[in-house]
Scaffold this motif. Structure first.
Motif, short mmCIF file in Angstrom:
data_model
loop_
_atom_site.label_atom_id
_atom_site.label_comp_id
_atom_site.label_asym_id
_atom_site.label_seq_id
_atom_site.Cartn_x
_atom_site.Cartn_y
_atom_site.Cartn_z
N ALA A 66 0.95 -1.24 0.19
CA ALA A 66 0.00 -0.01 -0.09
C ALA A 66 0.83 1.19 0.00
O ALA A 66 2.23 1.10 0.31
N PRO A 67 0.20 2.44 -0.34
CA PRO A 67 1.23 3.60 -0.25
C PRO A 67 2.28 3.84 0.82
O PRO A 67 3.47 4.34 0.72
N GLN A 68 1.63 3.53 2.15
CA GLN A 68 2.43 3.63 3.31
C GLN A 68 2.70 2.29 4.13
O GLN A 68 3.03 2.50 5.26
N ALA A 69 2.78 1.25 3.48
CA ALA A 69 2.91 0.00 3.92
C ALA A 69 3.37 -0.90 3.17
O ALA A 69 3.65 -0.91 1.98
N GLY A 70 4.18 -1.86 3.74
CA GLY A 70 4.88 -3.10 3.01
C GLY A 70 5.15 -4.14 3.99
O GLY A 70 4.63 -4.20 5.09
N GLU A 71 5.64 -5.39 3.22
CA GLU A 71 5.65 -6.67 4.15
C GLU A 71 7.06 -7.16 3.80
O GLU A 71 7.73 -6.92 3.01
N VAL A 72 7.50 -7.82 4.79
CA VAL A 72 8.55 -8.63 4.55
C VAL A 72 8.12 -9.93 3.79
O VAL A 72 7.15 -10.83 4.17
N TYR A 73 8.33 -9.75 2.40
CA TYR A 73 8.13 -10.69 1.31
C TYR A 73 8.64 -12.11 1.51
O TYR A 73 7.89 -13.20 1.62
N VAL A 74 9.94 -12.06 2.08
CA VAL A 74 10.53 -13.33 2.32
C VAL A 74 11.93 -13.11 2.98
O VAL A 74 12.51 -12.18 2.75
N MET A 75 12.12 -14.05 3.92
CA MET A 75 13.23 -13.63 4.99
C MET A 75 13.90 -15.34 5.03
O MET A 75 13.03 -16.20 5.38
N GLY A 76 15.20 -15.60 5.24
CA GLY A 76 15.82 -16.72 5.64
C GLY A 76 16.96 -16.62 5.98
O GLY A 76 17.87 -15.62 5.67
N THR A 77 17.61 -17.51 7.03
CA THR A 77 18.84 -17.32 7.71
C THR A 77 19.17 -18.77 7.52
O THR A 77 18.44 -19.90 8.22
N LEU A 78 20.43 -19.12 7.29
CA LEU A 78 21.01 -20.55 7.41
C LEU A 78 21.07 -20.84 8.79
O LEU A 78 20.97 -20.11 9.84
N PRO A 79 20.75 -22.37 9.03
CA PRO A 79 20.23 -22.77 10.21
C PRO A 79 21.49 -22.62 11.26
O PRO A 79 21.30 -22.35 12.61
N ALA A 80 22.64 -22.66 11.04
CA ALA A 80 24.02 -22.38 11.52
C ALA A 80 24.00 -20.99 12.29
O ALA A 80 24.70 -20.78 13.17
N TYR A 81 23.29 -20.12 11.84
CA TYR A 81 23.27 -18.87 12.22
C TYR A 81 21.89 -18.08 12.81
O TYR A 81 21.84 -17.12 13.00
N HIS A 82 21.18 -18.97 13.10
CA HIS A 82 19.94 -18.78 13.88
C HIS A 82 20.44 -18.31 15.35
O HIS A 82 21.29 -18.97 16.01
N ARG A 83 19.81 -17.27 15.81
CA ARG A 83 20.20 -16.89 17.02
C ARG A 83 21.29 -16.41 17.15
O ARG A 83 22.08 -16.23 18.46
N LYS A 84 21.98 -15.55 16.18
CA LYS A 84 23.30 -14.90 16.15
C LYS A 84 23.25 -13.43 15.65
O LYS A 84 24.31 -13.13 15.10
N GLY A 85 21.98 -13.11 15.45
CA GLY A 85 21.99 -11.58 15.22
C GLY A 85 21.53 -11.20 13.52
O GLY A 85 21.51 -10.38 13.38
N VAL A 86 21.68 -12.38 12.79
CA VAL A 86 21.30 -12.15 11.19
C VAL A 86 20.08 -11.80 11.06
O VAL A 86 19.71 -10.71 10.40
N GLY A 87 19.15 -12.30 11.87
CA GLY A 87 17.67 -12.04 11.63
C GLY A 87 17.51 -10.40 12.05
O GLY A 87 16.75 -9.70 11.55
N ARG A 88 18.02 -10.05 13.16
CA ARG A 88 17.85 -8.89 13.80
C ARG A 88 18.42 -7.85 12.58
O ARG A 88 18.21 -6.71 12.49
N ALA A 89 19.79 -8.19 12.08
CA ALA A 89 20.16 -7.12 11.22
C ALA A 89 19.35 -6.81 9.80
O ALA A 89 19.44 -5.92 9.45
N LEU A 90 18.84 -8.10 9.51
CA LEU A 90 18.10 -8.12 8.46
C LEU A 90 16.85 -7.30 8.73
O LEU A 90 16.30 -6.50 7.80
N LEU A 91 16.14 -7.42 9.69
CA LEU A 91 14.85 -6.32 9.93
C LEU A 91 15.28 -5.24 10.41
O LEU A 91 14.79 -4.18 10.08
N ALA A 92 16.46 -4.96 10.75
CA ALA A 92 16.93 -3.45 11.13
C ALA A 92 17.05 -2.83 9.78
O ALA A 92 16.45 -1.72 9.68
N TRP A 93 17.78 -3.52 8.56
CA TRP A 93 17.73 -2.81 7.43
C TRP A 93 16.43 -2.65 6.86
O TRP A 93 16.09 -1.67 6.25
#
Length: 155
Positions: A66-93
């Motif tokens: 929408a004009p003022q809204a969007g979505e995380v269309y798709v996001m993925g992190t390799l299993p070895a990197y879960h809970r190591k800050g990758v997801g947080r870095a992606l969402l911050a971006w």
């Protein structure tokens, strides 16, 4: 850990990164047709990869809804990197991108708790920890066996 964000990627590089990471996540991305659609979408949507050295370990693509809204269309992190800050870095971006684009709301769709998936329970916990709140469940948006939960975050 220190990660590098990479935005300047060709459509082919984006597709290769998305395809490789999603293939490593069969518990989340086990429907080949859906996965292929996500990979194709990554070629043209706002996209970022998180790299450990030169190796991509996570990615995220956004889609304006929408004009003022969007979505995380798709996001993925390799299993070895879960809970190591990758997801947080992606969402911050993603949030920085969305704010710069004038979006007021960011949403994500995931599997609702009505489906007994431990992987998606972790996914929901991650989004809740990142400030997203449950908006609505659409029991048949995807299909009857996969109830869709929409989570939102005001920016």
């Amino acid at each position: 850990m220190e990660y590098t964000l990479r935005e300047e990627l060709s459509p082919q590089e984006r597709a290769a990164i998305a395809s490789g990471i999603l293939a490593a996540l069969p518990e989340w991305f086990g429907i080949p047709e859906s996965t292929a659609e996500y990979v194709e979408g990554c070629k043209s949507l706002p996209f970022v990869a998180v790299c450990d050295g030169e190796a991509p370990v996570g990615f995220l693509a956004l889609r304006q809804t929408a004009p003022q809204a969007g979505e995380v269309y798709v996001m993925g992190t390799l299993p070895a990197y879960h809970r190591k800050g990758v997801g947080r870095a992606l969402l911050a971006w993603a949030e920085q991108y969305a704010r710069a684009a004038g979006w007021k709301l960011l949403q994500v769709k995931t599997l609702d708790a009505a489906h007994p998936s431990p992987e998606y329970a972790r996914t929901r916990a991650f989004y809740h920890a990142m400030g997203f709140v449950d908006l609505e469940c659409f029991p048949t948006l995807w299909d009857e066996g996969n109830p869709c939960l929409v989570l939102v975050k005001a920016l």
